[in-house]
Design an enzyme around this catalytic site. Sequence first.
Site, mmCIF file in Angstrom:
data_model
loop_
_atom_site.group_PDB
_atom_site.id
_atom_site.type_symbol
_atom_site.label_atom_id
_atom_site.label_comp_id
_atom_site.label_asym_id
_atom_site.label_seq_id
_atom_site.Cartn_x
_atom_site.Cartn_y
_atom_site.Cartn_z
ATOM 1 N N HIS A 185 14.030 -5.460 15.091
ATOM 2 C CA HIS A 185 12.930 -6.160 14.207
ATOM 3 C C HIS A 185 12.072 -5.030 13.231
ATOM 4 O O HIS A 185 11.173 -5.616 12.763
ATOM 5 C CB HIS A 185 12.948 -7.727 13.575
ATOM 6 C CG HIS A 185 12.633 -8.650 12.645
ATOM 7 N ND1 HIS A 185 11.540 -8.770 12.186
ATOM 8 C CD2 HIS A 185 13.777 -9.556 12.296
ATOM 9 C CE1 HIS A 185 12.112 -9.903 10.569
ATOM 10 N NE2 HIS A 185 13.418 -10.060 10.572
ATOM 11 N N GLU A 209 20.057 -4.178 16.806
ATOM 12 C CA GLU A 209 19.500 -4.213 14.664
ATOM 13 C C GLU A 209 18.277 -4.023 14.843
ATOM 14 O O GLU A 209 17.233 -3.716 15.193
ATOM 15 C CB GLU A 209 19.382 -5.434 14.730
ATOM 16 C CG GLU A 209 19.330 -5.565 12.352
ATOM 17 C CD GLU A 209 19.867 -7.206 12.647
ATOM 18 O OE1 GLU A 209 19.408 -7.673 11.774
ATOM 19 O OE2 GLU A 209 21.290 -7.616 13.273
ATOM 20 N N ASP A 257 23.241 -5.499 2.896
ATOM 21 C CA ASP A 257 22.565 -7.750 2.781
ATOM 22 C C ASP A 257 22.787 -7.417 0.901
ATOM 23 O O ASP A 257 23.189 -7.026 -0.248
ATOM 24 C CB ASP A 257 20.945 -7.618 2.207
ATOM 25 C CG ASP A 257 21.143 -9.865 1.851
ATOM 26 O OD1 ASP A 257 21.369 -9.822 1.694
ATOM 27 O OD2 ASP A 257 20.341 -9.698 3.242
#
Length: 379
Positions: A185, A209, A257
Amino acid sequence: MKISRIETFQVPPRWLFLRIETDDGLVGWGEPVVEGRAGTVEAAVAELSEYLIGRDASRIEDHWQVLTKGGFYRGGPVLSSAVAGIDQALWDIAGKAHGVPVHQLLGGPVRDRIRVYGWIGGDRPADLAEQANASAEMGLTAVKMNGSAELGPVDTPARVRAVVERVATVREALGDELDLAVDFHGRFSPAMARRVLPLLEPHLPLFVEEPVVPELSARLPELAAASSVPLATGERLYSRWDFDPVLRSGIAVAQPDLSHAGGISEVRRIAAAAETHGVTLAPHCPLGPIALAASLQIDLAVPNFLIQEQSTGIHYNTIEPLDYLLDRSVFALHEGHMLPPTGPGLGIEIDEARVREVAGRHGWRAPVWRHADGSHAEW
Protein backbone atom coordinates in the site's frame (compact mmCIF):
# COMPACT_ATOMS: atom_id res chain seq x y z
CA MET A 1 -27.62 8.38 -31.21
CA LYS A 2 -26.74 11.70 -29.63
CA ILE A 3 -25.93 12.24 -25.97
CA SER A 4 -28.87 14.06 -24.42
CA ARG A 5 -28.34 13.84 -20.66
CA ILE A 6 -25.49 13.16 -18.21
CA GLU A 7 -26.11 12.69 -14.48
CA THR A 8 -23.89 11.79 -11.53
CA PHE A 9 -24.82 10.21 -8.20
CA GLN A 10 -22.69 10.00 -5.07
CA VAL A 11 -23.75 6.75 -3.43
CA PRO A 12 -22.64 4.93 -0.27
CA PRO A 13 -20.19 3.78 0.79
CA ARG A 14 -17.77 5.99 -1.21
CA TRP A 15 -18.65 5.71 -4.89
CA LEU A 16 -19.75 7.97 -7.73
CA PHE A 17 -22.01 6.63 -10.46
CA LEU A 18 -22.58 8.27 -13.83
CA ARG A 19 -25.57 7.88 -16.15
CA ILE A 20 -25.52 8.87 -19.83
CA GLU A 21 -28.73 8.86 -21.84
CA THR A 22 -29.07 9.21 -25.60
CA ASP A 23 -31.85 10.81 -27.60
CA ASP A 24 -33.06 7.39 -28.72
CA GLY A 25 -33.47 6.16 -25.14
CA LEU A 26 -30.31 4.12 -24.57
CA VAL A 27 -28.70 4.45 -21.13
CA GLY A 28 -25.10 3.74 -20.19
CA TRP A 29 -23.56 3.62 -16.72
CA GLY A 30 -20.04 4.45 -15.58
CA GLU A 31 -18.18 4.78 -12.29
CA PRO A 32 -15.87 7.83 -12.24
CA VAL A 33 -14.44 8.36 -8.79
CA VAL A 34 -11.31 9.15 -6.83
CA GLU A 35 -11.98 7.64 -3.43
CA GLY A 36 -12.18 10.52 -0.97
CA ARG A 37 -12.56 13.09 -3.76
CA ALA A 38 -15.92 12.13 -5.26
CA GLY A 39 -17.16 15.72 -5.34
CA THR A 40 -14.04 16.90 -7.17
CA VAL A 41 -14.45 14.25 -9.86
CA GLU A 42 -18.16 15.04 -10.07
CA ALA A 43 -17.26 18.65 -10.89
CA ALA A 44 -14.84 17.47 -13.58
CA VAL A 45 -17.55 15.29 -15.13
CA ALA A 46 -19.87 18.32 -15.22
CA GLU A 47 -17.23 20.35 -17.07
CA LEU A 48 -16.59 17.58 -19.59
CA SER A 49 -20.33 17.13 -20.09
CA GLU A 50 -20.53 20.59 -21.64
CA TYR A 51 -18.61 19.23 -24.62
CA LEU A 52 -20.45 15.91 -24.85
CA ILE A 53 -24.10 16.97 -24.83
CA GLY A 54 -25.52 16.76 -28.35
CA ARG A 55 -22.64 14.69 -29.73
CA ASP A 56 -22.71 11.19 -31.21
CA ALA A 57 -22.37 8.63 -28.39
CA SER A 58 -20.77 6.08 -30.73
CA ARG A 59 -17.59 8.14 -31.29
CA ILE A 60 -15.95 6.70 -28.18
CA GLU A 61 -12.33 7.04 -29.24
CA ASP A 62 -12.75 10.57 -30.59
CA HIS A 63 -14.42 11.65 -27.34
CA TRP A 64 -11.60 10.01 -25.34
CA GLN A 65 -8.98 11.93 -27.32
CA VAL A 66 -10.74 15.26 -26.97
CA LEU A 67 -11.58 14.88 -23.28
CA THR A 68 -8.04 13.84 -22.33
CA LYS A 69 -6.12 16.22 -24.62
CA GLY A 70 -8.48 19.04 -25.58
CA GLY A 71 -8.08 21.03 -22.37
CA PHE A 72 -4.31 21.57 -22.83
CA TYR A 73 -3.57 20.53 -19.20
CA ARG A 74 -3.56 16.76 -19.16
CA GLY A 75 -3.49 13.77 -16.87
CA GLY A 76 -3.83 13.30 -13.16
CA PRO A 77 -6.31 11.23 -11.17
CA VAL A 78 -9.25 13.66 -11.28
CA LEU A 79 -9.38 14.18 -15.05
CA SER A 80 -8.52 10.59 -15.93
CA SER A 81 -11.14 9.25 -13.50
CA ALA A 82 -13.81 11.55 -14.92
CA VAL A 83 -12.92 10.36 -18.43
CA ALA A 84 -12.85 6.74 -17.21
CA GLY A 85 -16.46 6.83 -16.04
CA ILE A 86 -17.62 8.53 -19.24
CA ASP A 87 -15.72 5.97 -21.32
CA GLN A 88 -17.32 3.07 -19.42
CA ALA A 89 -20.79 4.52 -19.99
CA LEU A 90 -20.18 5.06 -23.70
CA TRP A 91 -18.99 1.48 -24.13
CA ASP A 92 -22.09 0.36 -22.19
CA ILE A 93 -24.24 2.27 -24.69
CA ALA A 94 -22.30 0.85 -27.64
CA GLY A 95 -22.85 -2.70 -26.46
CA LYS A 96 -26.54 -2.07 -25.91
CA ALA A 97 -26.86 -0.47 -29.35
CA HIS A 98 -25.40 -3.60 -30.95
CA GLY A 99 -27.05 -6.03 -28.53
CA VAL A 100 -23.76 -7.61 -27.38
CA PRO A 101 -21.46 -7.51 -24.34
CA VAL A 102 -18.60 -5.03 -24.60
CA HIS A 103 -15.99 -7.81 -24.79
CA GLN A 104 -17.52 -8.89 -28.10
CA LEU A 105 -16.80 -5.41 -29.46
CA LEU A 106 -13.20 -5.78 -28.25
CA GLY A 107 -12.62 -8.88 -30.37
CA GLY A 108 -14.44 -11.51 -28.36
CA PRO A 109 -13.41 -13.47 -25.27
CA VAL A 110 -10.05 -15.19 -24.97
CA ARG A 111 -11.09 -17.12 -21.84
CA ASP A 112 -14.22 -18.76 -20.49
CA ARG A 113 -14.12 -17.49 -16.90
CA ILE A 114 -12.41 -14.84 -14.79
CA ARG A 115 -10.47 -15.68 -11.64
CA VAL A 116 -11.14 -13.25 -8.77
CA TYR A 117 -9.77 -12.63 -5.30
CA GLY A 118 -11.12 -11.11 -2.09
CA TRP A 119 -9.79 -8.95 0.73
CA ILE A 120 -9.13 -10.15 4.28
CA GLY A 121 -7.88 -6.92 5.86
CA GLY A 122 -4.53 -6.73 7.63
CA ASP A 123 -4.28 -3.07 8.64
CA ARG A 124 -4.98 -4.06 12.24
CA PRO A 125 -4.77 -7.88 12.16
CA ALA A 126 -6.81 -9.80 14.67
CA ASP A 127 -8.45 -12.81 13.04
CA LEU A 128 -6.56 -13.05 9.75
CA ALA A 129 -6.45 -16.84 9.71
CA GLU A 130 -10.19 -17.00 10.40
CA GLN A 131 -10.89 -14.50 7.61
CA ALA A 132 -8.68 -16.44 5.22
CA ASN A 133 -10.53 -19.66 5.98
CA ALA A 134 -13.89 -17.93 5.54
CA SER A 135 -12.80 -16.67 2.09
CA ALA A 136 -11.77 -20.18 1.09
CA GLU A 137 -15.13 -21.51 2.26
CA MET A 138 -16.83 -18.91 0.02
CA GLY A 139 -15.07 -20.54 -2.91
CA LEU A 140 -12.28 -18.00 -3.46
CA THR A 141 -8.96 -19.45 -4.55
CA ALA A 142 -6.96 -16.30 -3.72
CA VAL A 143 -7.04 -13.55 -1.11
CA LYS A 144 -5.18 -10.30 -0.54
CA MET A 145 -4.14 -8.74 2.76
CA ASN A 146 -2.39 -5.55 3.79
CA GLY A 147 1.16 -6.24 4.84
CA SER A 148 1.32 -3.80 7.71
CA ALA A 149 -0.05 -0.79 9.47
CA GLU A 150 2.01 2.40 9.41
CA LEU A 151 5.77 1.89 9.15
CA GLY A 152 8.75 4.12 9.79
CA PRO A 153 11.33 4.71 7.03
CA VAL A 154 13.61 2.16 8.72
CA ASP A 155 11.51 0.46 11.34
CA THR A 156 12.37 -1.88 14.20
CA PRO A 157 13.16 -5.59 13.93
CA ALA A 158 9.88 -6.23 15.77
CA ARG A 159 7.90 -4.42 13.05
CA VAL A 160 9.73 -6.32 10.32
CA ARG A 161 9.04 -9.66 12.00
CA ALA A 162 5.40 -8.71 12.52
CA VAL A 163 4.95 -8.28 8.76
CA VAL A 164 6.51 -11.65 8.05
CA GLU A 165 4.58 -13.39 10.83
CA ARG A 166 1.18 -12.16 9.66
CA VAL A 167 1.93 -13.36 6.13
CA ALA A 168 3.12 -16.69 7.52
CA THR A 169 -0.10 -17.01 9.55
CA VAL A 170 -2.29 -16.59 6.49
CA ARG A 171 -0.14 -18.85 4.34
CA GLU A 172 -0.45 -21.60 6.96
CA ALA A 173 -4.24 -21.15 7.05
CA LEU A 174 -4.56 -21.25 3.27
CA GLY A 175 -2.09 -24.03 2.56
CA ASP A 176 -0.26 -24.26 -0.75
CA GLU A 177 -3.23 -24.81 -3.05
CA LEU A 178 -4.58 -21.26 -2.61
CA ASP A 179 -2.92 -17.97 -3.47
CA LEU A 180 -2.06 -15.07 -1.19
CA ALA A 181 -1.26 -11.53 -2.34
CA VAL A 182 0.22 -8.93 0.00
CA ASP A 183 -0.45 -5.21 -0.36
CA PHE A 184 2.32 -2.93 0.91
CA HIS A 185 0.00 0.00 0.00
CA GLY A 186 2.94 2.35 -0.47
CA ARG A 187 3.56 2.24 3.29
CA PHE A 188 7.07 0.83 2.90
CA SER A 189 10.09 2.98 2.18
CA PRO A 190 12.47 1.55 -0.44
CA ALA A 191 14.77 0.47 2.41
CA MET A 192 11.97 -1.34 4.25
CA ALA A 193 10.68 -2.96 1.06
CA ARG A 194 14.18 -4.17 0.18
CA ARG A 195 14.55 -5.63 3.69
CA VAL A 196 11.14 -7.34 3.88
CA LEU A 197 10.67 -8.72 0.36
CA PRO A 198 13.33 -11.46 0.65
CA LEU A 199 11.87 -12.52 3.99
CA LEU A 200 8.50 -13.21 2.31
CA GLU A 201 9.97 -15.54 -0.30
CA PRO A 202 9.36 -18.78 1.71
CA HIS A 203 5.64 -17.96 1.78
CA LEU A 204 5.41 -17.62 -2.02
CA PRO A 205 3.01 -14.69 -2.37
CA LEU A 206 1.19 -14.38 -5.67
CA PHE A 207 2.51 -10.82 -5.72
CA VAL A 208 3.39 -7.91 -3.46
CA GLU A 209 1.40 -4.81 -4.42
CA GLU A 210 2.67 -1.23 -4.36
CA PRO A 211 5.98 -1.97 -2.66
CA VAL A 212 6.64 1.79 -2.72
CA VAL A 213 4.57 4.86 -3.52
CA PRO A 214 4.30 5.67 -7.24
CA GLU A 215 6.50 8.75 -6.85
CA LEU A 216 9.36 6.34 -6.13
CA SER A 217 8.76 4.07 -9.13
CA ALA A 218 12.34 4.69 -10.25
CA ARG A 219 13.37 2.43 -7.35
CA LEU A 220 11.34 -0.54 -8.65
CA PRO A 221 14.21 -2.13 -10.64
CA GLU A 222 16.33 -2.55 -7.50
CA LEU A 223 13.34 -3.97 -5.60
CA ALA A 224 12.56 -6.40 -8.41
CA ALA A 225 16.19 -7.52 -8.29
CA ALA A 226 16.20 -7.86 -4.51
CA SER A 227 14.00 -10.95 -4.35
CA SER A 228 12.03 -13.49 -6.37
CA VAL A 229 8.67 -12.13 -5.11
CA PRO A 230 6.59 -10.87 -8.07
CA LEU A 231 5.91 -7.14 -7.80
CA ALA A 232 2.62 -5.50 -8.75
CA THR A 233 1.71 -1.84 -9.07
CA GLY A 234 -0.42 0.60 -11.03
CA GLU A 235 -3.54 1.63 -9.11
CA ARG A 236 -2.14 5.17 -8.93
CA LEU A 237 -0.94 5.31 -12.54
CA TYR A 238 -3.40 6.85 -14.96
CA SER A 239 -2.22 6.36 -18.54
CA ARG A 240 -0.03 4.25 -20.80
CA TRP A 241 2.60 6.99 -20.48
CA ASP A 242 2.57 6.63 -16.68
CA PHE A 243 2.94 2.88 -17.08
CA ASP A 244 5.71 2.93 -19.68
CA PRO A 245 8.75 3.21 -17.36
CA VAL A 246 7.11 0.95 -14.76
CA LEU A 247 6.54 -1.82 -17.30
CA ARG A 248 10.27 -1.68 -18.04
CA SER A 249 11.24 -1.86 -14.36
CA GLY A 250 10.86 -5.59 -13.79
CA ILE A 251 7.37 -5.70 -12.28
CA ALA A 252 5.34 -8.84 -12.89
CA VAL A 253 1.78 -7.49 -12.63
CA ALA A 254 0.20 -4.23 -13.85
CA GLN A 255 -2.83 -3.03 -11.89
CA PRO A 256 -4.59 -0.20 -13.72
CA ASP A 257 -7.96 0.79 -12.29
CA LEU A 258 -10.83 0.96 -14.80
CA SER A 259 -12.28 3.92 -12.87
CA HIS A 260 -9.00 5.85 -12.74
CA ALA A 261 -6.89 4.99 -15.77
CA GLY A 262 -9.04 6.31 -18.59
CA GLY A 263 -11.65 3.56 -18.63
CA ILE A 264 -11.99 0.58 -20.94
CA SER A 265 -10.31 2.34 -23.87
CA GLU A 266 -7.05 3.17 -22.08
CA VAL A 267 -6.78 0.03 -19.96
CA ARG A 268 -7.03 -2.05 -23.14
CA ARG A 269 -3.99 -0.15 -24.43
CA ILE A 270 -2.14 -0.49 -21.11
CA ALA A 271 -2.75 -4.25 -21.21
CA ALA A 272 -1.29 -4.45 -24.71
CA ALA A 273 1.77 -2.47 -23.62
CA ALA A 274 2.18 -4.75 -20.60
CA GLU A 275 2.07 -7.83 -22.83
CA THR A 276 5.11 -6.59 -24.76
CA HIS A 277 7.09 -6.71 -21.50
CA GLY A 278 5.79 -10.07 -20.29
CA VAL A 279 3.72 -8.34 -17.61
CA THR A 280 0.31 -9.69 -16.64
CA LEU A 281 -2.82 -7.68 -15.84
CA ALA A 282 -4.73 -7.68 -12.53
CA PRO A 283 -7.08 -4.68 -12.61
CA HIS A 284 -7.43 -2.79 -9.35
CA CYS A 285 -11.07 -2.62 -8.22
CA PRO A 286 -11.98 -1.95 -4.57
CA LEU A 287 -15.04 -0.13 -5.93
CA GLY A 288 -18.64 -0.66 -6.99
CA PRO A 289 -20.50 -2.86 -9.47
CA ILE A 290 -20.01 -0.68 -12.55
CA ALA A 291 -16.23 -0.58 -12.15
CA LEU A 292 -16.19 -4.35 -11.64
CA ALA A 293 -18.42 -4.95 -14.67
CA ALA A 294 -16.10 -2.82 -16.82
CA SER A 295 -13.09 -4.72 -15.46
CA LEU A 296 -14.62 -8.07 -16.35
CA GLN A 297 -15.06 -6.96 -19.96
CA ILE A 298 -11.35 -6.18 -20.18
CA ASP A 299 -10.42 -9.39 -18.35
CA LEU A 300 -12.25 -11.41 -20.96
CA ALA A 301 -10.67 -9.63 -23.91
CA VAL A 302 -6.95 -9.40 -23.06
CA PRO A 303 -4.61 -12.40 -23.30
CA ASN A 304 -2.30 -11.45 -20.41
CA PHE A 305 -4.94 -11.29 -17.67
CA LEU A 306 -3.96 -12.78 -14.29
CA ILE A 307 -6.66 -12.18 -11.65
CA GLN A 308 -9.38 -9.65 -10.79
CA GLU A 309 -9.89 -7.74 -7.56
CA GLN A 310 -13.45 -7.25 -6.30
CA SER A 311 -14.74 -5.50 -3.21
CA THR A 312 -17.38 -7.83 -1.77
CA GLY A 313 -16.69 -7.95 1.96
CA ILE A 314 -13.94 -5.34 1.88
CA HIS A 315 -13.58 -3.32 5.08
CA TYR A 316 -14.51 -0.03 3.34
CA ASN A 317 -18.00 -1.23 2.46
CA THR A 318 -21.17 -0.48 4.37
CA ILE A 319 -23.14 -1.27 1.21
CA GLU A 320 -21.99 -4.09 -1.05
CA PRO A 321 -21.68 -3.87 -4.86
CA LEU A 322 -24.52 -6.35 -5.30
CA ASP A 323 -26.90 -4.01 -3.48
CA TYR A 324 -27.10 -1.75 -6.55
CA LEU A 325 -27.93 -4.52 -9.03
CA LEU A 326 -31.31 -5.80 -10.14
CA ASP A 327 -29.77 -9.18 -10.97
CA ARG A 328 -27.08 -10.20 -8.50
CA SER A 329 -26.29 -13.50 -10.20
CA VAL A 330 -24.02 -11.81 -12.74
CA PHE A 331 -21.25 -11.64 -10.09
CA ALA A 332 -21.84 -15.12 -8.65
CA LEU A 333 -18.74 -17.14 -7.78
CA HIS A 334 -18.06 -20.45 -9.48
CA GLU A 335 -15.03 -22.21 -8.00
CA GLY A 336 -13.23 -18.93 -7.42
CA HIS A 337 -14.20 -17.48 -10.78
CA MET A 338 -16.88 -15.28 -12.31
CA LEU A 339 -18.50 -16.25 -15.57
CA PRO A 340 -18.65 -13.89 -18.56
CA PRO A 341 -21.55 -11.44 -18.33
CA THR A 342 -23.91 -12.22 -21.22
CA GLY A 343 -26.08 -9.10 -21.14
CA PRO A 344 -25.48 -6.27 -23.61
CA GLY A 345 -23.04 -3.49 -22.78
CA LEU A 346 -21.37 -3.95 -19.41
CA GLY A 347 -23.73 -6.83 -18.72
CA ILE A 348 -25.33 -5.47 -15.55
CA GLU A 349 -28.68 -3.89 -14.70
CA ILE A 350 -28.33 -1.03 -12.25
CA ASP A 351 -31.18 -0.55 -9.77
CA GLU A 352 -31.74 3.06 -10.79
CA ALA A 353 -34.54 3.60 -8.28
CA ARG A 354 -32.22 2.62 -5.43
CA VAL A 355 -29.41 4.77 -6.77
CA ARG A 356 -31.67 7.82 -6.87
CA GLU A 357 -33.06 7.01 -3.44
CA VAL A 358 -29.70 6.85 -1.65
CA ALA A 359 -27.75 9.42 -3.66
CA GLY A 360 -26.27 12.31 -1.69
CA ARG A 361 -22.93 13.69 -0.59
CA HIS A 362 -21.41 10.75 1.28
CA GLY A 363 -18.24 12.65 2.22
CA TRP A 364 -15.98 9.60 2.53
CA ARG A 365 -12.36 10.53 3.23
CA ALA A 366 -9.22 8.43 3.48
CA PRO A 367 -7.96 8.03 7.05
CA VAL A 368 -5.08 10.21 8.19
CA TRP A 369 -2.44 8.14 9.95
CA ARG A 370 0.44 9.45 12.04
CA HIS A 371 3.65 8.02 13.39
CA ALA A 372 4.39 7.95 17.11
CA ASP A 373 6.24 11.26 16.79
CA GLY A 374 3.16 12.97 15.30
CA SER A 375 4.37 13.11 11.69
CA HIS A 376 2.23 11.98 8.78
CA ALA A 377 2.27 8.25 7.93
CA GLU A 378 1.31 6.69 4.61
CA TRP A 379 -2.14 5.11 4.70
